[in-house]
Design an enzyme around this catalytic site. Structure first.
Site, PDB file in Angstrom:
ATOM      1  N   ASP A  15      36.824 -18.954  34.486  1.00 53.13           N
ATOM      2  CA  ASP A  15      36.527 -20.386  34.345  1.00 53.13           C
ATOM      3  C   ASP A  15      37.778 -21.252  34.237  1.00 53.13           C
ATOM      4  OD1 ASP A  15      33.858 -19.660  34.350  1.00 53.13           O
ATOM      5  OD2 ASP A  15      33.766 -19.510  32.172  1.00 53.13           O
ATOM      6  N   LYS A  18      39.068 -22.198  39.320  1.00 54.09           N
ATOM      7  CA  LYS A  18      39.369 -21.625  40.645  1.00 54.09           C
ATOM      8  C   LYS A  18      38.636 -22.387  41.754  1.00 54.09           C
ATOM      9  CE  LYS A  18      37.884 -17.692  38.988  1.00 54.09           C
ATOM     10  NZ  LYS A  18      37.808 -17.988  37.538  1.00 54.09           N
ATOM     11  N   GLY A  42      30.767 -18.513  38.370  1.00 51.82           N
ATOM     12  CA  GLY A  42      30.264 -19.861  38.610  1.00 51.82           C
ATOM     13  C   GLY A  42      31.477 -20.713  38.918  1.00 51.82           C
ATOM     14  N   HIS A  43      31.637 -21.083  40.171  1.00 48.95           N
ATOM     15  CA  HIS A  43      32.820 -21.852  40.582  1.00 48.95           C
ATOM     16  C   HIS A  43      32.391 -23.286  40.876  1.00 48.95           C
ATOM     17  CE1 HIS A  43      35.142 -17.997  41.859  1.00 48.95           C
ATOM     18  NE2 HIS A  43      34.761 -17.991  40.604  1.00 48.95           N
ATOM     19  N   GLN A 225      36.228 -14.381  38.148  1.00 46.47           N
ATOM     20  CA  GLN A 225      36.588 -13.988  36.781  1.00 46.47           C
ATOM     21  C   GLN A 225      38.087 -14.257  36.542  1.00 46.47           C
ATOM     22  OE1 GLN A 225      34.392 -11.372  38.575  1.00 46.47           O
ATOM     23  NE2 GLN A 225      32.972 -12.936  37.945  1.00 46.47           N
TER      24      GLN A 225
HETATM   25  P1  GDP Z   1      36.032 -21.326  37.839  1.00 41.41           P
HETATM   26  O1  GDP Z   1      35.005 -20.309  37.477  1.00 41.41           O
HETATM   27  O2  GDP Z   1      37.419 -20.815  37.635  1.00 41.41           O
HETATM   28  O3  GDP Z   1      35.833 -21.911  39.204  1.00 41.41           O
HETATM   29  O4  GDP Z   1      35.844 -22.511  36.792  1.00 41.41           O
HETATM   30  P2  GDP Z   1      34.445 -23.183  36.348  1.00 41.41           P
HETATM   31  O5  GDP Z   1      33.969 -24.046  37.447  1.00 41.41           O
HETATM   32  O6  GDP Z   1      33.513 -22.172  35.811  1.00 41.41           O
HETATM   33  O7  GDP Z   1      34.915 -24.022  35.092  1.00 41.41           O
HETATM   34  C1  GDP Z   1      35.868 -25.032  35.181  1.00 41.41           C
HETATM   35  C2  GDP Z   1      35.203 -26.346  34.701  1.00 41.41           C
HETATM   36  O8  GDP Z   1      36.201 -27.299  34.460  1.00 41.41           O
HETATM   37  C3  GDP Z   1      34.278 -26.961  35.735  1.00 41.41           C
HETATM   38  O9  GDP Z   1      33.244 -27.632  35.075  1.00 41.41           O
HETATM   39  C4  GDP Z   1      35.199 -27.944  36.463  1.00 41.41           C
HETATM   40  O10 GDP Z   1      34.479 -29.018  37.051  1.00 41.41           O
HETATM   41  C5  GDP Z   1      36.075 -28.416  35.350  1.00 41.41           C
HETATM   42  N1  GDP Z   1      37.454 -28.756  35.714  1.00 41.41           N
HETATM   43  C6  GDP Z   1      38.254 -28.193  36.669  1.00 41.41           C
HETATM   44  N2  GDP Z   1      39.486 -28.709  36.597  1.00 41.41           N
HETATM   45  C7  GDP Z   1      39.486 -29.615  35.591  1.00 41.41           C
HETATM   46  C8  GDP Z   1      40.488 -30.447  35.016  1.00 41.41           C
HETATM   47  O11 GDP Z   1      41.656 -30.454  35.404  1.00 41.41           O
HETATM   48  N3  GDP Z   1      40.094 -31.237  33.966  1.00 41.41           N
HETATM   49  C9  GDP Z   1      38.819 -31.237  33.488  1.00 41.41           C
HETATM   50  N4  GDP Z   1      38.546 -32.040  32.472  1.00 41.41           N
HETATM   51  N5  GDP Z   1      37.851 -30.457  34.003  1.00 41.41           N
HETATM   52  C10 GDP Z   1      38.192 -29.645  35.033  1.00 41.41           C
HETATM   53  P1  IMO Z   2      34.213 -17.078  36.952  1.00 36.60           P
HETATM   54  O1  IMO Z   2      34.445 -16.535  38.334  1.00 36.60           O
HETATM   55  C1  IMO Z   2      33.928 -16.313  32.668  1.00 36.60           C
HETATM   56  C2  IMO Z   2      32.360 -12.416  31.451  1.00 36.60           C
HETATM   57  C3  IMO Z   2      31.013 -12.378  30.762  1.00 36.60           C
HETATM   58  C4  IMO Z   2      31.184 -11.142  29.894  1.00 36.60           C
HETATM   59  C5  IMO Z   2      32.015 -10.219  30.786  1.00 36.60           C
HETATM   60  C6  IMO Z   2      31.191  -9.215  31.575  1.00 36.60           C
HETATM   61  O2  IMO Z   2      33.260 -18.218  36.911  1.00 36.60           O
HETATM   62  O3  IMO Z   2      35.506 -17.356  36.271  1.00 36.60           O
HETATM   63  P2  IMO Z   2      29.490  -9.308  33.602  1.00 36.60           P
HETATM   64  O4  IMO Z   2      28.361 -10.252  33.914  1.00 36.60           O
HETATM   65  O5  IMO Z   2      30.563  -9.288  34.630  1.00 36.60           O
HETATM   66  O6  IMO Z   2      29.000  -7.941  33.245  1.00 36.60           O
HETATM   67  O7  IMO Z   2      30.144  -9.885  32.248  1.00 36.60           O
HETATM   68  O8  IMO Z   2      32.711 -11.059  31.687  1.00 36.60           O
HETATM   69  N1  IMO Z   2      32.357 -13.098  32.765  1.00 36.60           N
HETATM   70  C7  IMO Z   2      32.896 -14.295  32.982  1.00 36.60           C
HETATM   71  N2  IMO Z   2      33.459 -15.175  32.127  1.00 36.60           N
HETATM   72  N3  IMO Z   2      33.906 -16.579  33.993  1.00 36.60           N
HETATM   73  C8  IMO Z   2      33.381 -15.702  34.863  1.00 36.60           C
HETATM   74  O9  IMO Z   2      33.445 -15.877  36.202  1.00 36.60           O
HETATM   75  C9  IMO Z   2      32.806 -14.510  34.368  1.00 36.60           C
HETATM   76  N4  IMO Z   2      32.182 -13.462  34.935  1.00 36.60           N
HETATM   77  C10 IMO Z   2      31.930 -12.590  33.940  1.00 36.60           C
HETATM   78  O10 IMO Z   2      30.808 -13.536  30.008  1.00 36.60           O
HETATM   79  O11 IMO Z   2      31.961 -11.441  28.773  1.00 36.60           O
HETATM   80 MG    MG Z   3      33.293 -20.142  36.255  1.00 33.06          MG
END
Ligand code: GDP
Ligand code: IMO
Ligand code: MG
Length: 427
Positions: A15, A18, A42-43, A225
């Protein structure tokens, strides 16, 4: 001339942002390819005031002229993939044009999801905190050489092979004494989704990617991840079941190590983690809660509140080392704007000793973070687009991290939108 594939991956516990950065970088590439993980990811990406969340599909999909590949290293739940595609279709997009699925990608069966739930229930307090998407059981069947792959859906005996594996899973569920599921309904939905999946173009992604490289096309490999969730190098057993590190791009796409170019490592200006496992800088107080609220730190896949804490430099250095990161991207610094004082963990105290590395048993040993304090910038960063607009205390924060880790920070993200991105050094 042959080109090299760049890799973009998370350096913390996932998270990091990416999805946003892949979307921002996509105009520089011809092909975007996801190399591991599955719908546990979840991207999110945001533009024109709309937020999109992708689970299986690469984050370059919103650029219709760029090819997006789901690589062999990814595990696919056809139900979730079908939902993702329907959402995109509703938005007027045609994934037939720019999405390709590897025939070698493994399928998540309904019983994989049930086994995930059974395994977590059996662990009780020691549970991983899995997203319950069936990731662990599917990779277990892959390495156990029992799995079903996307290409198998074309085989005449697919149904039989499915039933063979499903029956094995039912036996395993009996051992777990787990009966809390309705398999016929799940199977009906799954087979409908398989039918739909067969309408999406597949590919031999290793040939497709290597052909693109040999034609000097630009390839970006998208990780899911983060490094600290890697099956080998994360805080085992509180990890996911794939190699989230740069090496995963080689196995998850069929790219040779000497065909990897830049390795982009993404980190938040602080740390978050969802699920169980060690997190040395975690804050249990009001400061952690303020970070969670300001950063909207709730999971994109499960909605769970993310655990929050200060930036952990020994962990960041470890991730940079394992991945051979050549360029860093710092995300979400805007979230820290409200704090007077910002802390960075520079080492740990463990068993009375000072450590600047991560010891073997982080589950049993308590790592007490040693912090340095930096002055907060107390300025809203979200409207800034140029380096020369940034407050000095923020520039000091960035320079300090860069000096400590010895890798350039090339992009600063100051908000979720595509436009809230500052290019600090030419890419
Ligand atoms: P990913 O899994 O690495 O793609 O990241 P996620 O999408 O799960 O989580 C990142 C969250 O932060 C999302 O809700 C984005 O919309 C938000 N986000 C990304 N970059 C920024 C930033 O620079 N500032 C803020 N405030 N939010 C951001
Ligand atoms: P993105 O790509 C954050 C965490 C879960 C749990 C552990 C194992 O959005 O960054 P799993 O479902 O793989 O058996 O879970 O890894 N986890 C993540 N945490 N971002 C993710 O993906 C994750 N994918 C798995 O919360 O602790
Ligand atoms: Mg994510």
């Amino acid at each position: 001339m042959k080109s090299k594939a760049d890799v973009l991956l998370g350096l913390q516990w996932g998270d990091e942002g990416k999805g946003k950065i892949v979307d921002v970088l996509t105009p520089h590439y011809d092909l975007i390819a996801r190399f591991q993980g599955g719908p546990n990811a979840g991207h999110s990406l945001e533009f024109e005031d709309v937020k999109h969340v992708l689970h299986t599909i690469p984050s370059g999909i919103f650029h219709p002229s760029k090819l997006n590949i789901v690589g062999n290293g990814v595990v696919i739940d056809p139900i979730i993939l079908a939902k993702e595609i329907h959402k995109l279709t509703e938005k007027g997009m045609n994934v037939q044009v720019n999405l390709r699925i590897s025939r070698k990608a493994h399928l998540i069966l309904p019983t994989h999801r049930i086994l995930d739930a059974a395994s977590e229930a059996a662990k009780g307090h020691a549970k991983i905190g899995s997203t319950l998407k069936g990731i662990g059981p599917t990779y277990m069947d892959k390495t156990g050489r029992n799995g079903l792959r996307v290409g198998d859906t074309e085989a005449a005996d697919f149904q039989l092979r499915y039933e063979f594996l499903r029956n094995k899973h039912i036996e395993m569920l009996r051992l777990y004494e787990f009966s809390d599921f309705n398999l016929p309904d799940m199977e009906k939905e799954w087979f409908e989704a398989i039918k739909f999946l067969k309408t999406i173009p597949t590919c031999d992604s290793e040939y497709l990617v290597n052909q693109a490289l040999s034609e000097n096309k630009k390839v970006l490999a998208e990780g899911a991840q983060g490094t600290l969730l890697d099956i080998d190098f994360g805080s085992y057993p509180f990890v996911t079941s794939s190699n989230t590190i740069a090496a995963g791009a080689c196995t998850g796409l069929g790219i040779a190590p000497n065909s990897i170019g830049q390795v982009y490592g993404i980190f938040k200006a602080y740390c978050t983690r969802v699920g169980s496992g060690p997190f040395p800088t975690e804050l249990f107080d009001e400061t952690g809660e303020r970070m969670r609220q300001a950063g909207k730190e709730f999971g994109s896949t499960t909605g769970r509140p993310r655990r929050c804490g200060w930036l952990d430099l020994p962990a960041l250095k470890y991730a940079i080392m394992i991945n051979g990161v050549t360029r860093l991207i710092m995300m979400k610094a805007d979230v820290l704007s409200e704090f007077d004082n910002i802390r960075i963990c520079t080492s740990y105290t463990c068993d009375g000793k000072n450590l600047d590395y991560i010891p073997y048993d982080t589950n049993q040993k308590v790592l007490e973070p040693v912090y340095i304090d930096m002055k907060g910038w107390k300025t809203d960063l979200t409207a800034f687009t140029e380096m020369n607009q940034l407050p000095q205390s923020f520039v000091d924060y960035v320079n300090f991290i860069e000096r400590e880790v010895g890798v350039p920070i090339v992009i600063l993200s100051v908000g979720p939108d595509r436009k809230q991105t500052i290019i600090r050094q030419p890419l």
